[in-house]
Scaffold this active site. Structure first.
Site, PDB file in Angstrom:
ATOM      1  N   SER A 109      -8.331  -2.516  -8.545  1.00 56.90           N
ATOM      2  CA  SER A 109      -6.889  -2.491  -8.794  1.00 56.90           C
ATOM      3  C   SER A 109      -6.584  -1.102  -9.319  1.00 56.90           C
ATOM      4  CB  SER A 109      -6.540  -3.526  -9.879  1.00 56.90           C
ATOM      5  OG  SER A 109      -5.255  -3.293 -10.411  1.00 56.90           O
ATOM      6  N   TYR A 148      -8.343  -8.082 -17.793  1.00 58.98           N
ATOM      7  CA  TYR A 148      -8.181  -7.634 -16.401  1.00 58.98           C
ATOM      8  C   TYR A 148      -8.539  -6.146 -16.280  1.00 58.98           C
ATOM      9  CZ  TYR A 148      -5.841  -7.390 -11.788  1.00 58.98           C
ATOM     10  OH  TYR A 148      -5.549  -7.231 -10.453  1.00 58.98           O
TER      11      TYR A 148
HETATM   12  P1  NAD Z   1      -4.144 -14.534  -5.010  1.00 63.80           P
HETATM   13  O1  NAD Z   1      -3.899 -15.375  -6.222  1.00 63.80           O
HETATM   14  O2  NAD Z   1      -3.260 -14.637  -3.819  1.00 63.80           O
HETATM   15  O3  NAD Z   1      -5.635 -14.706  -4.484  1.00 63.80           O
HETATM   16  C1  NAD Z   1      -6.706 -14.882  -5.323  1.00 63.80           C
HETATM   17  C2  NAD Z   1      -7.752 -15.635  -4.553  1.00 63.80           C
HETATM   18  O4  NAD Z   1      -8.875 -15.846  -5.428  1.00 63.80           O
HETATM   19  C3  NAD Z   1      -7.289 -17.020  -4.087  1.00 63.80           C
HETATM   20  O5  NAD Z   1      -7.853 -17.309  -2.829  1.00 63.80           O
HETATM   21  C4  NAD Z   1      -7.861 -17.944  -5.149  1.00 63.80           C
HETATM   22  O6  NAD Z   1      -8.055 -19.272  -4.700  1.00 63.80           O
HETATM   23  C5  NAD Z   1      -9.180 -17.243  -5.408  1.00 63.80           C
HETATM   24  N1  NAD Z   1      -9.799 -17.611  -6.656  1.00 63.80           N
HETATM   25  C6  NAD Z   1      -9.294 -17.624  -7.911  1.00 63.80           C
HETATM   26  N2  NAD Z   1     -10.216 -18.079  -8.770  1.00 63.80           N
HETATM   27  C7  NAD Z   1     -11.328 -18.329  -8.053  1.00 63.80           C
HETATM   28  C8  NAD Z   1     -12.624 -18.805  -8.369  1.00 63.80           C
HETATM   29  N3  NAD Z   1     -12.980 -19.127  -9.633  1.00 63.80           N
HETATM   30  N4  NAD Z   1     -13.512 -18.951  -7.376  1.00 63.80           N
HETATM   31  C9  NAD Z   1     -13.190 -18.680  -6.083  1.00 63.80           C
HETATM   32  N5  NAD Z   1     -11.976 -18.216  -5.728  1.00 63.80           N
HETATM   33  C10 NAD Z   1     -11.072 -18.046  -6.703  1.00 63.80           C
HETATM   34  O7  NAD Z   1      -4.198 -13.042  -5.605  1.00 63.80           O
HETATM   35  P2  NAD Z   1      -4.239 -11.609  -4.919  1.00 63.80           P
HETATM   36  O8  NAD Z   1      -3.113 -10.854  -5.506  1.00 63.80           O
HETATM   37  O9  NAD Z   1      -4.404 -11.677  -3.465  1.00 63.80           O
HETATM   38  O10 NAD Z   1      -5.566 -11.052  -5.598  1.00 63.80           O
HETATM   39  C11 NAD Z   1      -6.730 -10.728  -4.891  1.00 63.80           C
HETATM   40  C12 NAD Z   1      -7.444  -9.599  -5.614  1.00 63.80           C
HETATM   41  O11 NAD Z   1      -6.629  -8.436  -5.590  1.00 63.80           O
HETATM   42  C13 NAD Z   1      -7.753  -9.885  -7.076  1.00 63.80           C
HETATM   43  O12 NAD Z   1      -9.033  -9.391  -7.394  1.00 63.80           O
HETATM   44  C14 NAD Z   1      -6.679  -9.099  -7.793  1.00 63.80           C
HETATM   45  O13 NAD Z   1      -7.078  -8.726  -9.079  1.00 63.80           O
HETATM   46  C15 NAD Z   1      -6.539  -7.903  -6.881  1.00 63.80           C
HETATM   47  N6  NAD Z   1      -5.291  -7.169  -7.012  1.00 63.80           N
HETATM   48  C16 NAD Z   1      -4.085  -7.773  -6.804  1.00 63.80           C
HETATM   49  C17 NAD Z   1      -2.924  -7.014  -6.951  1.00 63.80           C
HETATM   50  C18 NAD Z   1      -1.567  -7.581  -6.715  1.00 63.80           C
HETATM   51  O14 NAD Z   1      -0.583  -6.893  -7.001  1.00 63.80           O
HETATM   52  N7  NAD Z   1      -1.430  -8.769  -6.181  1.00 63.80           N
HETATM   53  C19 NAD Z   1      -3.010  -5.665  -7.311  1.00 63.80           C
HETATM   54  C20 NAD Z   1      -4.256  -5.109  -7.523  1.00 63.80           C
HETATM   55  C21 NAD Z   1      -5.399  -5.867  -7.368  1.00 63.80           C
END
Ligand code: NAD
Length: 256
Positions: free
Chosen positions: A138, A151
């Site tokens: 991130s 985080y």
């Molecule tokens: P999201 O909530 O859409 O997806 C998260 C995924 O992780 C889902 O499929 C969920 O079921 C799964 N998950 C959660 N806990 C779990 C567990 N214990 N075991 C297995 N699966 C699990 O979120 P996202 O925004 O797509 O996030 C994906 C990644 O991107 C994360 O690592 C997040 O930190 C990172 N990220 C997101 C953003 C943003 O703005 N959305 C920005 C930077 C980084």
């Protein structure tokens, strides 16, 4: 170029993980999905792209589940060629109020799970002298924000793990890099928009503008598709000597 390779994408039932899985599938990569959301419709979307797809519901906070998932991947597809460590959760609170159980969960899912998948995937990648490990960090792996201690610690940690993985495999065909998105409108971020709207009595649109305006100069969300294309680049021959980078796609967030 990537046809018949296999990618395991953790946390890929929604959001960024699903975007990356679809981008890789469009290149002919077979996909193993993981995550807690509905798996049926992502599976159907990926199968429609003409590749093989399977799903394992490992809880990424549990090392024994992760071991089981890696065995499942080897049994079904021979080996994992592309490992995308993407599963992640968020919790927002000041340090003195941060629930200890939430700290442990964020560190386990956002950081420690990647250590386990990586240690288990590396031997077969090394034996094949080809592999790609992509860690979805991130912009919070590069800079901090208040109230996100677990985080930010986990994401800085995974950028560190990325560099060590890259170095330990630097003379091989196995590369490891991190992707550092700014805001991406997924369920994880919609929850933060909702919290802002509720706390300040704002509409969804006003709260979204406020969220973007605080951090992201472009005032635009990055999309899962754009992040998927960056993952494809890391897997391409042009990415052969890209090793240990933390590449932000953040609308200028970290440039400030
Ligand atoms: P999201 O909530 O859409 O997806 C998260 C995924 O992780 C889902 O499929 C969920 O079921 C799964 N998950 C959660 N806990 C779990 C567990 N214990 N075991 C297995 N699966 C699990 O979120 P996202 O925004 O797509 O996030 C994906 C990644 O991107 C994360 O690592 C997040 O930190 C990172 N990220 C997101 C953003 C943003 O703005 N959305 C920005 C930077 C980084």
């Amino acid at each position: 170029m990537l046809k018949n390779k296999t990618a395991l994408v953790t946390g890929s039932t929604s959001g960024i993980g699903l975007g990356i899985a679809k981008a890789l599938a469009r290149q002919g990569v077979n996909i193993i999905l993981n995550g807690f959301g509905d798996a049926d419709s992502p599976k159907a979307e990926i199968a429609a792209l003409g590749v093989k797809v399977d799903y394992h519901g490992a809880d990424m906070s549990k090392p024994s589940d992760i071991e089981d998932m890696m065995k499942f991947a080897a049994d079904r597809f021979g080996r994992v060629d592309i490992l995308v460590n993407n599963a992640g959760i968020q919790h927002v609170a000041r340090i003195e109020d941060f629930p200890v159980e939430r700290w442990d969960a964020v560190l386990a899912i956002n950081l420690t799970s990647a250590f386990h998948t990586t240690r288990l995937a590396l031997p077969a990648m090394r034996a094949a002298n080809w592999g790609r490990i992509i860690n979805v960090a991130s912009v919070h792996g590069l800079v901090a924000s208040a109230e996100k201690s677990a985080y930010v610690a986990a994401k800085h940690g995974i950028v560190g793990l990325t560099k060590v993985t890259a170095l330990e495999n630097a003379t091989t065909g196995v590369t490891c890099n991190a992707i550092c998105p700014g805001w991406v409108l997924t369920p994880l971020v919609q929850k933060q928009v909702d919290a802002k709207a509720a706390a300040l009595g704002l509409s969804n649109e006003e709260a979204t503008k406020l969220l973007l305006g605080e951090k992201e100069p472009s005032m635009q969300f990055t999309t899962p598709d754009e992040l998927g294309e960056l993952a494809v680049f890391f897997c391409s021959p042009a990415g052969n000597n890209v090793r240990g980078v933390a590449w932000n796609m953040d609308g200028g967030w970290a440039a400030q």
